[in-house]
Design a protein around this motif. Structure first.
Motif, PDB file in Angstrom:
ATOM      1  N   THR A  77       0.604  -1.420   0.075  1.00 46.89           N
ATOM      2  CA  THR A  77      -0.085  -0.020  -0.252  1.00 46.89           C
ATOM      3  C   THR A  77       1.019   1.207  -0.023  1.00 46.89           C
ATOM      4  O   THR A  77       0.612   2.213  -0.658  1.00 46.89           O
ATOM      5  CB  THR A  77      -1.016  -0.022   1.425  1.00 46.89           C
ATOM      6  OG1 THR A  77      -1.848  -1.117   1.331  1.00 46.89           O
ATOM      7  CG2 THR A  77      -1.731   1.459   1.117  1.00 46.89           C
ATOM      8  N   ALA A  80       2.570   1.310  -3.534  1.00 50.52           N
ATOM      9  CA  ALA A  80       1.564   2.036  -4.641  1.00 50.52           C
ATOM     10  C   ALA A  80       1.539   3.691  -4.455  1.00 50.52           C
ATOM     11  O   ALA A  80       1.663   4.122  -5.578  1.00 50.52           O
ATOM     12  CB  ALA A  80       0.524   1.152  -4.321  1.00 50.52           C
ATOM     13  N   LEU A  81       1.232   3.903  -3.332  1.00 48.86           N
ATOM     14  CA  LEU A  81       0.982   5.227  -3.348  1.00 48.86           C
ATOM     15  C   LEU A  81       2.040   6.182  -3.462  1.00 48.86           C
ATOM     16  O   LEU A  81       2.020   7.028  -4.346  1.00 48.86           O
ATOM     17  CB  LEU A  81       0.223   5.713  -1.702  1.00 48.86           C
ATOM     18  CG  LEU A  81      -1.279   5.292  -1.711  1.00 48.86           C
ATOM     19  CD1 LEU A  81      -1.864   5.489  -0.146  1.00 48.86           C
ATOM     20  CD2 LEU A  81      -2.104   6.258  -2.445  1.00 48.86           C
ATOM     21  N   GLY A  84       3.411   5.861  -7.131  1.00 44.20           N
ATOM     22  CA  GLY A  84       2.270   6.544  -7.919  1.00 44.20           C
ATOM     23  C   GLY A  84       2.323   8.049  -8.075  1.00 44.20           C
ATOM     24  O   GLY A  84       2.228   8.476  -9.066  1.00 44.20           O
ATOM     25  N   GLN A 163       4.403  -2.907 -10.842  1.00 43.88           N
ATOM     26  CA  GLN A 163       4.542  -1.733 -10.374  1.00 43.88           C
ATOM     27  C   GLN A 163       5.061  -0.649 -11.328  1.00 43.88           C
ATOM     28  O   GLN A 163       4.868   0.324 -11.493  1.00 43.88           O
ATOM     29  CB  GLN A 163       5.128  -1.407  -9.042  1.00 43.88           C
ATOM     30  CG  GLN A 163       4.333  -1.874  -7.669  1.00 43.88           C
ATOM     31  CD  GLN A 163       3.288  -1.255  -7.526  1.00 43.88           C
ATOM     32  OE1 GLN A 163       3.446   0.166  -7.415  1.00 43.88           O
ATOM     33  NE2 GLN A 163       2.010  -1.588  -7.249  1.00 43.88           N
ATOM     34  N   CYS A 166       2.861   0.176 -14.022  1.00 46.19           N
ATOM     35  CA  CYS A 166       1.937   1.133 -13.366  1.00 46.19           C
ATOM     36  C   CYS A 166       2.510   2.487 -13.198  1.00 46.19           C
ATOM     37  O   CYS A 166       1.598   3.495 -13.730  1.00 46.19           O
ATOM     38  CB  CYS A 166       1.425   0.735 -11.964  1.00 46.19           C
ATOM     39  SG  CYS A 166       0.370   1.592 -11.004  1.00 46.19           S
ATOM     40  N   TYR A 197      -6.166   5.388  -7.315  1.00 43.30           N
ATOM     41  CA  TYR A 197      -5.780   4.705  -6.144  1.00 43.30           C
ATOM     42  C   TYR A 197      -7.301   4.497  -5.496  1.00 43.30           C
ATOM     43  O   TYR A 197      -7.524   3.310  -5.106  1.00 43.30           O
ATOM     44  CB  TYR A 197      -4.704   5.259  -5.340  1.00 43.30           C
ATOM     45  CG  TYR A 197      -4.764   4.187  -4.284  1.00 43.30           C
ATOM     46  CD1 TYR A 197      -3.822   3.013  -4.291  1.00 43.30           C
ATOM     47  CD2 TYR A 197      -5.230   4.244  -2.824  1.00 43.30           C
ATOM     48  CE1 TYR A 197      -3.489   2.145  -3.441  1.00 43.30           C
ATOM     49  CE2 TYR A 197      -4.952   3.444  -1.759  1.00 43.30           C
ATOM     50  CZ  TYR A 197      -4.050   2.557  -2.113  1.00 43.30           C
ATOM     51  OH  TYR A 197      -3.813   1.529  -1.069  1.00 43.30           O
ATOM     52  N   ASP A 200      -9.247   1.988  -7.542  1.00 45.50           N
ATOM     53  CA  ASP A 200      -8.798   0.646  -7.225  1.00 45.50           C
ATOM     54  C   ASP A 200      -9.757  -0.061  -6.007  1.00 45.50           C
ATOM     55  O   ASP A 200     -10.288  -0.907  -6.048  1.00 45.50           O
ATOM     56  CB  ASP A 200      -7.438   0.638  -6.916  1.00 45.50           C
ATOM     57  CG  ASP A 200      -6.865  -0.722  -6.585  1.00 45.50           C
ATOM     58  OD1 ASP A 200      -7.346  -1.706  -7.133  1.00 45.50           O
ATOM     59  OD2 ASP A 200      -6.160  -0.913  -5.649  1.00 45.50           O
ATOM     60  N   THR A 216      -8.220   1.675 -13.735  1.00 43.79           N
ATOM     61  CA  THR A 216      -7.067   2.044 -12.922  1.00 43.79           C
ATOM     62  C   THR A 216      -5.952   1.101 -12.950  1.00 43.79           C
ATOM     63  O   THR A 216      -6.179  -0.033 -12.825  1.00 43.79           O
ATOM     64  CB  THR A 216      -7.512   2.172 -11.319  1.00 43.79           C
ATOM     65  OG1 THR A 216      -6.313   2.273 -10.568  1.00 43.79           O
ATOM     66  CG2 THR A 216      -8.355   1.042 -11.064  1.00 43.79           C
ATOM     67  N   PHE A 218      -3.466   0.458 -10.843  1.00 44.28           N
ATOM     68  CA  PHE A 218      -3.302   0.023  -9.455  1.00 44.28           C
ATOM     69  C   PHE A 218      -3.931  -1.409  -9.202  1.00 44.28           C
ATOM     70  O   PHE A 218      -3.846  -1.883  -8.384  1.00 44.28           O
ATOM     71  CB  PHE A 218      -3.916   1.070  -8.169  1.00 44.28           C
ATOM     72  CG  PHE A 218      -3.002   2.043  -8.161  1.00 44.28           C
ATOM     73  CD1 PHE A 218      -1.717   2.208  -7.497  1.00 44.28           C
ATOM     74  CD2 PHE A 218      -3.652   3.310  -8.559  1.00 44.28           C
ATOM     75  CE1 PHE A 218      -0.768   3.065  -7.577  1.00 44.28           C
ATOM     76  CE2 PHE A 218      -2.766   4.426  -8.438  1.00 44.28           C
ATOM     77  CZ  PHE A 218      -1.366   4.474  -8.033  1.00 44.28           C
ATOM     78  N   ASN A 222      -1.648  -4.645  -7.723  1.00 40.48           N
ATOM     79  CA  ASN A 222      -2.057  -4.804  -6.810  1.00 40.48           C
ATOM     80  C   ASN A 222      -1.071  -6.027  -6.116  1.00 40.48           C
ATOM     81  O   ASN A 222      -1.014  -7.118  -6.486  1.00 40.48           O
ATOM     82  CB  ASN A 222      -3.551  -5.103  -6.399  1.00 40.48           C
ATOM     83  CG  ASN A 222      -3.940  -5.101  -4.979  1.00 40.48           C
ATOM     84  OD1 ASN A 222      -3.971  -6.339  -4.359  1.00 40.48           O
ATOM     85  ND2 ASN A 222      -4.288  -4.255  -4.532  1.00 40.48           N
TER      86      ASN A 222
END
Length: 263
Positions: A77, A80-81, A84, A163, A166, A197, A200, A216, A218, A222
């Motif tokens: 998490t 990803a944030l 991104g 990732q 993405c 996000y 997602d 998305t 994400f 994931n």
């Protein structure tokens, strides 16, 4: 090549700050795992039974008492944030900053066409994203090795590849938006990444909104899904993401070549 190197130099501070921040957060969480492992084993069933919240963060699929589960739900998490938002910021400023910084007049007097300018900046963007993901991959693998914990490296590699795709997709769309903007709008880039996000999360909470997975990136990147499926990535969604990346990149060339750029 000169413009390419110049862009790398101009973005080095932002790169260092974002890399250190994300790597420190994720690496720190990895080192925390042995400390919280026992308490996590007691809480795993509780977290898995929290309905929509559990589904949104994958706690209903992986046990957070294992390193893979902890990585997929917690570290995934954060990465990803962080990744991104970094990709969005990097892409949204590259073309628009020349006009907002009043350097466009000088740039366009150089012996290079607009296509060359876009190509040089795009190459810098891809290099930055690539370095960010590779270096963080090294931090993850190194931290796990230092702890002496075991994790399936093939699955971890596939997660980082997802990732990477993405981040490229987000960066490419923001790069295309940058070609349309007269000023560097970092807020638009950050907002775009955060909206993707949230989409997602919404697509995972309710079946009625599952179609959001086609929008998305994400979703196919994931961590929980990839670790549950032992490294398997949804190829259909990844292909859509690659197509969006290509279309967005092409759009940046078209828009930047056609628009009037103020000095």
């Amino acid at each position: 090549m000169t413009l390419f190197l110049h862009e790398l130099k101009m973005n080095r501070v932002s790169f260092i700050v974002w890399f250190v921040s994300v790597a420190a957060l994720c690496g720190g969480c990895i080192f925390l795992f042995p400390i919280v492992e026992e308490s996590m084993s007691e809480m795993s069933e509780v977290y898995a039974s929290m309905g929509g919240f559990s589904a949104a963060f994958g706690m209903d699929k992986l046990s957070i008492a294992t390193l893979e589960g902890f990585f997929g739900t917690e570290i995934g998490t954060i990465y990803a944030l962080g990744g991104g938002m970094f990709a969005a910021i990097s892409g949204i400023t590259l073309l628009s900053k020349e006009e907002s910084g009043h350097t466009a007049e000088f740039l366009h007097t150089l012996p290079m066409g607009r296509c060359s300018i876009v190509t040089s900046k795009l190459a810098a963007l891809v290099s930055i994203i690539t370095a960010f993901d590779l270096m963080n991959f090294g931090v993850f693998a190194g931290s796990i090795a230092i702890l002496g914990e075991e994790i399936d490296m093939t699955t971890l590699t596939m997660y980082m590849l997802a990732q990477y795709l993405c981040h490229l997709e987000i960066a490419a769309v923001c790069f295309a938006l940058s070609a349309c903007l007269k000023r560097s709008q970092i807020g638009i880039g950050l907002g775009f990444a955060l909206i993707l996000y949230v989409l997602d999360l919404m697509g995972r909470i309710t079946e009625e909104m599952e179609s959001l997975k086609y929008i998305t990136p994400f979703y196919y990147a994931n961590a929980t899904d990839i670790f549950v499926n032992e490294g398997e990535i949804n190829l259909t969604l990844a292909a859509i993401g690659i197509a969006v990346t290509i279309i967005a990149t092409g759009s940046a060339y078209v828009v930047y070549n056609k628009r009037d750029i103020a000095a």
